[in-house]
Structure formats: structure tokens, C-alpha cells
Design an enzyme around this catalytic site. Structure first.
Site, PDB file in Angstrom:
ATOM      1  CG  PHE A  83      99.744  65.849  10.525  1.00  0.00           C
ATOM      2  CD1 PHE A  83     100.560  65.955  11.639  1.00  0.00           C
ATOM      3  CD2 PHE A  83     100.342  65.914   9.266  1.00  0.00           C
ATOM      4  CE1 PHE A  83     101.922  66.109  11.522  1.00  0.00           C
ATOM      5  CE2 PHE A  83     101.713  66.068   9.133  1.00  0.00           C
ATOM      6  CZ  PHE A  83     102.503  66.167  10.256  1.00  0.00           C
ATOM      7  CB  SER A 126      99.619  62.931  22.123  1.00  0.00           C
ATOM      8  OG  SER A 126      99.605  63.768  23.246  1.00  0.00           O
ATOM      9  CE1 TYR A 151      93.780  64.398  20.208  1.00  0.00           C
ATOM     10  CE2 TYR A 151      94.926  64.572  22.312  1.00  0.00           C
ATOM     11  CZ  TYR A 151      94.944  64.608  20.936  1.00  0.00           C
ATOM     12  OH  TYR A 151      96.117  64.843  20.275  1.00  0.00           O
ATOM     13  CE  LYS A 155      96.179  62.039  18.508  1.00  0.00           C
ATOM     14  NZ  LYS A 155      96.197  62.046  17.041  1.00  0.00           N
ATOM     15  CG  ASN A 181     102.830  70.478  25.841  1.00  0.00           C
ATOM     16  OD1 ASN A 181     103.145  69.351  26.240  1.00  0.00           O
ATOM     17  ND2 ASN A 181     101.763  71.103  26.276  1.00  0.00           N
TER      18      ASN A 181
HETATM   19  P1  NAD Z   1      94.966  70.821  13.544  1.00  0.00           P
HETATM   20  O1  NAD Z   1      93.546  70.752  13.979  1.00  0.00           O
HETATM   21  O2  NAD Z   1      95.552  72.150  13.302  1.00  0.00           O
HETATM   22  O3  NAD Z   1      95.164  69.924  12.225  1.00  0.00           O
HETATM   23  C1  NAD Z   1      94.396  68.790  11.954  1.00  0.00           C
HETATM   24  C2  NAD Z   1      93.867  68.933  10.546  1.00  0.00           C
HETATM   25  O4  NAD Z   1      93.133  67.760  10.196  1.00  0.00           O
HETATM   26  C3  NAD Z   1      92.905  70.109  10.370  1.00  0.00           C
HETATM   27  O5  NAD Z   1      93.343  70.895   9.286  1.00  0.00           O
HETATM   28  C4  NAD Z   1      91.556  69.461  10.097  1.00  0.00           C
HETATM   29  O6  NAD Z   1      90.759  70.251   9.234  1.00  0.00           O
HETATM   30  C5  NAD Z   1      91.957  68.129   9.480  1.00  0.00           C
HETATM   31  N1  NAD Z   1      90.995  67.047   9.672  1.00  0.00           N
HETATM   32  C6  NAD Z   1      90.427  66.632  10.832  1.00  0.00           C
HETATM   33  N2  NAD Z   1      89.578  65.605  10.604  1.00  0.00           N
HETATM   34  C7  NAD Z   1      89.619  65.352   9.263  1.00  0.00           C
HETATM   35  C8  NAD Z   1      88.969  64.418   8.403  1.00  0.00           C
HETATM   36  N3  NAD Z   1      88.093  63.549   8.886  1.00  0.00           N
HETATM   37  N4  NAD Z   1      89.258  64.457   7.090  1.00  0.00           N
HETATM   38  C9  NAD Z   1      90.134  65.336   6.578  1.00  0.00           C
HETATM   39  N5  NAD Z   1      90.771  66.252   7.334  1.00  0.00           N
HETATM   40  C10 NAD Z   1      90.525  66.267   8.672  1.00  0.00           C
HETATM   41  O7  NAD Z   1      95.812  69.996  14.615  1.00  0.00           O
HETATM   42  P2  NAD Z   1      97.390  69.941  14.849  1.00  0.00           P
HETATM   43  O8  NAD Z   1      97.713  70.670  16.084  1.00  0.00           O
HETATM   44  O9  NAD Z   1      98.106  70.272  13.586  1.00  0.00           O
HETATM   45  O10 NAD Z   1      97.548  68.390  15.177  1.00  0.00           O
HETATM   46  C11 NAD Z   1      97.858  67.444  14.185  1.00  0.00           C
HETATM   47  C12 NAD Z   1      97.896  66.064  14.798  1.00  0.00           C
HETATM   48  O11 NAD Z   1      98.824  66.036  15.877  1.00  0.00           O
HETATM   49  C13 NAD Z   1      96.553  65.601  15.388  1.00  0.00           C
HETATM   50  O12 NAD Z   1      96.423  64.225  15.150  1.00  0.00           O
HETATM   51  C14 NAD Z   1      96.729  65.858  16.867  1.00  0.00           C
HETATM   52  O13 NAD Z   1      95.926  65.029  17.648  1.00  0.00           O
HETATM   53  C15 NAD Z   1      98.205  65.541  17.045  1.00  0.00           C
HETATM   54  N6  NAD Z   1      98.817  66.192  18.218  1.00  0.00           N
HETATM   55  C16 NAD Z   1      98.691  67.545  18.362  1.00  0.00           C
HETATM   56  C17 NAD Z   1      99.237  68.167  19.475  1.00  0.00           C
HETATM   57  C18 NAD Z   1      99.074  69.648  19.697  1.00  0.00           C
HETATM   58  O14 NAD Z   1      99.199  70.093  20.842  1.00  0.00           O
HETATM   59  N7  NAD Z   1      98.805  70.447  18.662  1.00  0.00           N
HETATM   60  C19 NAD Z   1      99.947  67.399  20.413  1.00  0.00           C
HETATM   61  C20 NAD Z   1     100.070  66.025  20.208  1.00  0.00           C
HETATM   62  C21 NAD Z   1      99.495  65.422  19.089  1.00  0.00           C
HETATM   63  C1  WQD Z   2     100.173  73.764  29.209  1.00  0.00           C
HETATM   64  C2  WQD Z   2     100.354  74.243  30.619  1.00  0.00           C
HETATM   65  C3  WQD Z   2      98.340  74.276  31.936  1.00  0.00           C
HETATM   66  C4  WQD Z   2      96.379  77.480  29.647  1.00  0.00           C
HETATM   67  C5  WQD Z   2      97.175  69.587  25.992  1.00  0.00           C
HETATM   68  C6  WQD Z   2      96.510  68.238  25.778  1.00  0.00           C
HETATM   69  C7  WQD Z   2      97.501  67.213  25.351  1.00  0.00           C
HETATM   70  C8  WQD Z   2      98.360  67.673  24.176  1.00  0.00           C
HETATM   71  C9  WQD Z   2      98.840  69.092  24.334  1.00  0.00           C
HETATM   72  C10 WQD Z   2      97.574  66.716  22.110  1.00  0.00           C
HETATM   73  C11 WQD Z   2      99.566  73.432  31.642  1.00  0.00           C
HETATM   74  C12 WQD Z   2      98.885  75.669  31.739  1.00  0.00           C
HETATM   75  C13 WQD Z   2      97.266  76.537  30.101  1.00  0.00           C
HETATM   76  C14 WQD Z   2      96.103  78.619  30.469  1.00  0.00           C
HETATM   77  C15 WQD Z   2      97.659  77.775  32.102  1.00  0.00           C
HETATM   78  N1  WQD Z   2      97.653  67.672  22.944  1.00  0.00           N
HETATM   79  N2  WQD Z   2      97.900  76.680  31.309  1.00  0.00           N
HETATM   80  N3  WQD Z   2      96.773  78.712  31.664  1.00  0.00           N
HETATM   81  O1  WQD Z   2      97.864  70.560  29.211  1.00  0.00           O
HETATM   82  O2  WQD Z   2     100.068  69.938  28.234  1.00  0.00           O
HETATM   83  O3  WQD Z   2      98.104  69.411  26.982  1.00  0.00           O
HETATM   84  O4  WQD Z   2      97.803  69.967  24.771  1.00  0.00           O
HETATM   85  O5  WQD Z   2      97.855  65.573  22.171  1.00  0.00           O
HETATM   86  O6  WQD Z   2      96.790  66.058  25.043  1.00  0.00           O
HETATM   87  O7  WQD Z   2      95.899  67.851  27.002  1.00  0.00           O
HETATM   88  O8  WQD Z   2      98.806  71.823  27.201  1.00  0.00           O
HETATM   89  O9  WQD Z   2      98.769  74.165  26.492  1.00  0.00           O
HETATM   90  O10 WQD Z   2      96.725  73.196  27.633  1.00  0.00           O
HETATM   91  O11 WQD Z   2      98.781  73.616  28.951  1.00  0.00           O
HETATM   92  O12 WQD Z   2      98.226  77.923  33.189  1.00  0.00           O
HETATM   93  O13 WQD Z   2      95.286  79.486  30.141  1.00  0.00           O
HETATM   94  O14 WQD Z   2      99.840  75.571  30.719  1.00  0.00           O
HETATM   95  O15 WQD Z   2      97.845  74.103  33.236  1.00  0.00           O
HETATM   96  O16 WQD Z   2     100.344  73.336  32.784  1.00  0.00           O
HETATM   97  P1  WQD Z   2      98.694  70.423  28.012  1.00  0.00           P
HETATM   98  P2  WQD Z   2      98.198  73.246  27.488  1.00  0.00           P
END
Ligand code: NAD
Ligand code: WQD
Length: 343
Positions: A83, A126, A151, A155, A181
Site C-alpha cells: 500500500f 487505481s 500520481y 500507478k 473510490n
Molecule cells: P494512506 O496515505 O492512508 O496510506 C499509505 C501509507 O503508506 C501511510 O501510512 C504512509 O505513512 C505509508 N508510506 C508512504 N510512503 C512510505 C514509505 N516510503 N515507507 C514506508 N511507509 C510509507 O493511503 P491509502 O488511502 O490507505 O492508500 C493506500 C494505497 O492505495 C496507496 O498506494 C494509494 O495510492 C492507493 N489508492 C488509494 C486510493 C484512495 O482513494 N485512498 C484509491 C486508489 C488507490
Molecule cells: C469525488 C467526486 C469531485 C470534493 C481521487 C483521485 C483518484 C483516486 C481517488 C487514488 C468528484 C467531487 C470532491 C469536493 C466535490 N485516488 N467533489 N467537492 O476525483 O474520483 O479521485 O481520489 O488513486 O486518483 O484523483 O475523488 O473524492 O476527489 O472526488 O464535488 O469538495 O466528488 O468533483 O466528482 P476522485 P474525490
């Protein structure tokens, strides 16, 4: 003997829920996190939920030598769920090198440490790789579009790196999960998302606005080509998402993974507009939200939701929770945070 799984970023939002799911499924999770975007107190919270305090290593995974030493010292590791990454889209545009450095170096450290060794790896990808899909729901067969942000690019390239590694070493079994999401929190309200500063994502902004920590929500555009004009997303409960990682490990363990690299969509298969989500929050919690319609957000995807057929059929996983439970649990977590400090 329990199967030992290294969980990088295991104190983060999705990682902490997955650690709980691993403990419930009788695995032995070993957490690595450098606390860059998480707090040590999450370890106490995991212990409160599960009665177990997992082993925790505070290591920056960009440090190849320390990562290798840790992996060599943790005997019998059978898998890694990776992660750890930076994830703020906007920041990645202004500080691209911070993202390329952390997201690639951490991945490469892990892969290097397992060179010449068998490994089951589950990677956090993602739905951002699809950009604005031409066909909806979007399936795994859809083309990967030019990334909208550094970002997103990390991925896409990470998926390519993993594919190359899998090709070169057939003892590796690698799965990229393309999350839609992730929202919501654990049913105990003891863990959830801890956004740093002003939340950029919709649901943490909604809950912080509802509790009075932030002003009104701005809906970023209501003049798109969607039923009510606001953007559509496939919101997925973080507990369901955590379970998808267990399903991925089980598929690797069964030896039934097609080839030794594959990708799966992890969503509900259903899209909600921003206004529908706001309405679902109000209906579920009874809390009225203050919101206004604002300008479109630059670079926003208009509509995306996933085809989850492949996950259902090959991973044997599907989402159990709907939008109401996502909103209820996100709100319970926000209320918990108001009365409790996590250090
Ligand atoms: P998060 O930031 O809550 O968790 C990531 C964790 O990784 C954190 O605790 C951070 O301290 C740790 N970390 C970062 N760099 C590090 C390093 N170099 N060494 C050790 N630890 C490190 O994020 P999350 O929302 O739990 O996301 C987890 C994964 O899922 C990420 O790869 C993110 O890109 C991916 N992802 C998240 C979302 C989302 O919307 N949350 C959507 C799609 C993909
Ligand atoms: C959701 C919807 C906004 C905030 C991002 C990253 C994507 C992925 C998930 C990791 C959209 C709307 C939001 C606000 C709003 N992460 N919005 N008012 O855009 O799907 O994606 O997070 O991989 O890479 O780009 O998620 O939660 O930002 O937005 O109207 O104050 O809510 O326009 O339609 P998004 P989000």
C-alpha cells in the site's frame, strides 16, 4: 503456522483495515510504515478491534538496504501487500519528483529484496489508470489512458514494472487491484481515514463539514452530462476493499491465478453522482449538509464506474456494503474523532 504477510503502509487508511481483515482471516500481518501519512496510535486501535498487536517496523521503504534487512529477518514471509505510496493528486502535480521517488523506490526496494525468491504480491492500483473511459462500466480490458497526474502515472508505470517482473520470474504471482473510490470506516469506528489538512476527497470533506470542522461543501460542477449534472463515481466501502486483498492472496495461494500477473477492478459496479451521495449522507445520518454548486474542478473525470464481473468470477469477491453503510460508518468515525485523539 499462520501465513505471514508483509503489509507496507499498514497503518494508513486502507492498510489498517486490511490488517484487521488479515487477522480475522487468521494470517499474521507484519506492518511496515514510516508514519509519513499515518499515526502510531492506529496500532493501538487495531489491537482494540482484534485483541492482537501486530509486529510493526518503522522503516522508509525507499531505503533499499533497510528494506532488504527487514525482509531477510522476517523469516517465512509468504506475501506482500504493498500500500505504501504518496497519494495526493494535486500535490503530485506541484511536486512530481516527490511522487516518482517515493512510489517507485519503495516498490523497487520490495521487488529487489525478493529477487530470486518466490513471492505473492498484491499491489494497490487505481481506476485512475482508465482516465475517462469510453465505455461504461469500465472493464479491465479497457485501454490505459495518458495519466492526468504524476500520481496517476506512478500507478500506470508501477503496473508495467510489475508485469515485467512477473514475465522475468515465473515464481512471482502478482495482482494489481484497481480500486475505485474507497470510503467509509470500520464498523467499530475505531479506524478510518485520517486526512492531513483540508480533505481533497469528497467523503472526508462531507463528514468534516457536517461536524462543523469545515464550511459548506462545494459541489464541483452540476452542468455535466449526467442525470443531475454532477460527476459520477463508484464508491467502495473500505471494509469490502480490505476483503478484496484477502481474496487476492487466496487466489495466489490456490495456484489458479491466470498467468502470473493479473489486474482486477475493485468497486461495487454502481455509480453515484455527488448530489446523490450528499443526499444518501443526509438520509442515512439525519444530518443536513450545507452545500453549494461551484465551478468544475480542473481535470475531473466526469463519470466512471467499474465492471466487476472479473473480480466476482475469478477472485470470488464482491462488495457487500452499499452507500448507506458507507455514509453511516464514515459519520460514526468522524464523531469518534471528535471525542478521541489518535496520536
Ligand atoms: P494512506 O496515505 O492512508 O496510506 C499509505 C501509507 O503508506 C501511510 O501510512 C504512509 O505513512 C505509508 N508510506 C508512504 N510512503 C512510505 C514509505 N516510503 N515507507 C514506508 N511507509 C510509507 O493511503 P491509502 O488511502 O490507505 O492508500 C493506500 C494505497 O492505495 C496507496 O498506494 C494509494 O495510492 C492507493 N489508492 C488509494 C486510493 C484512495 O482513494 N485512498 C484509491 C486508489 C488507490
Ligand atoms: C469525488 C467526486 C469531485 C470534493 C481521487 C483521485 C483518484 C483516486 C481517488 C487514488 C468528484 C467531487 C470532491 C469536493 C466535490 N485516488 N467533489 N467537492 O476525483 O474520483 O479521485 O481520489 O488513486 O486518483 O484523483 O475523488 O473524492 O476527489 O472526488 O464535488 O469538495 O466528488 O468533483 O466528482 P476522485 P474525490
Amino acid at each position: 503456522m499462520k501465513t505471514k504477510i508483509l503489509v507496507t503502509g499498514g497503518l494508513g487508511y486502507i492498510g489498517s483495515h486490511t490488517v484487521v481483515a488479515l487477522l480475522r482471516a487468521n494470517y499474521e500481518p507484519i506492518i511496515v510504515d514510516n508514519l509519513d501519512n499515518s499515526r502510531l496510535g492506529i496500532l493501538d486501535q487495531i489491537e482494540k478491534i482484534t485483541g492482537t498487536r501486530p509486529v510493526f517496523h518503522n522503516i522508509d521503504l525507499c531505503d533499499e538496504a533497510k528494506t532488504a534487512a527487514l525482509i531477510n529477518s522476517e523469516k517465512g514471509l509468504e506475501g506482500v501487500i504493498h500500500f505504501a505510496a504518496h497519494k495526493a493528486v494535486g500535490e503530485s502535480v506541484s511536486e512530481p519528483l516527490k511522487y516518482y521517488r517515493n512510489n517507485f523506490n519503495s516498490l523497487i526496494s520490495i521487488l529487489k529484496a525478493f529477487e530470486g525468491r518466490k513471492l505473492n504480491l498484491v499491489f494497490s492500483s487505481s481506476c485512475t489508470v482508465y482516465g475517462q473511459p469510453d465505455l461504461l462500466p469500465v472493464s479491465e480490458a479497457a485501454p490505459v489512458k495518458t495519466a492526468e497526474s504524476p500520481y496517476g502515472n506512478t500507478k500506470q508505470i508501477a503496473e508495467e514494472i510489475l508485469q515485467d517482473v512477473a514475465k522475468a520470474d515465473k515464481t512471482k504471482q502478482i495482482i494489481s487491484l484497481r480500486y475505485f473510490n474507497p470510503v467509509g470506516a470500520h464498523e467499530t469506528a475505531l479506524i478510518g481515514e485520517l486526512p492531513a489538512g483540508v480533505p481533497q476527497n469528497l467523503v472526508p470533506f462531507v463528514t468534516q463539514s457536517a461536524i462543523g470542522k469545515r464550511g459548506p461543501i462545494t459541489v464541483f460542477g452540476a452542468d455535466y452530462d449526467t442525470p443531475d449534472g454532477s460527476c459520477i463515481r463508484d464508491y467502495i466501502h473500505v471494509v469490502d476493499l480490505a476483503d478484496a486483498h484477502i481474496a487476492a492472496l487466496k487466489l495466489q495461494e490456490s495456484g489458479k491465478l491466470t498467468g502470473n500477473y493479473d489486474v482486477f477492478n475493485i468497486g461495487t459496479g454502481k455509480g453515484y453522482t455527488v448530489l446523490e451521495l450528499i443526499n444518501a449522507f443526509e438520509q442515512t445520518t439525519g444530518v443536513k449538509l450545507d452545500y453549494k454548486i461551484g465551478e468544475r474542478r480542473a481535470g475531473d473525470i466526469i463519470k466512471v464506474w467499474g465492471d466487476v464481473t472479473k473480480s466476482r468470477e475469478q477472485l470470488g469477491w464482491e462488495a457487500k456494503f452499499g452507500i448507506k453503510e458507507m455514509m453511516r460508518s464514515a459519520w460514526a468515525w468522524e464523531q469518534y474523532l471528535q471525542n478521541n485523539q489518535i496520536n
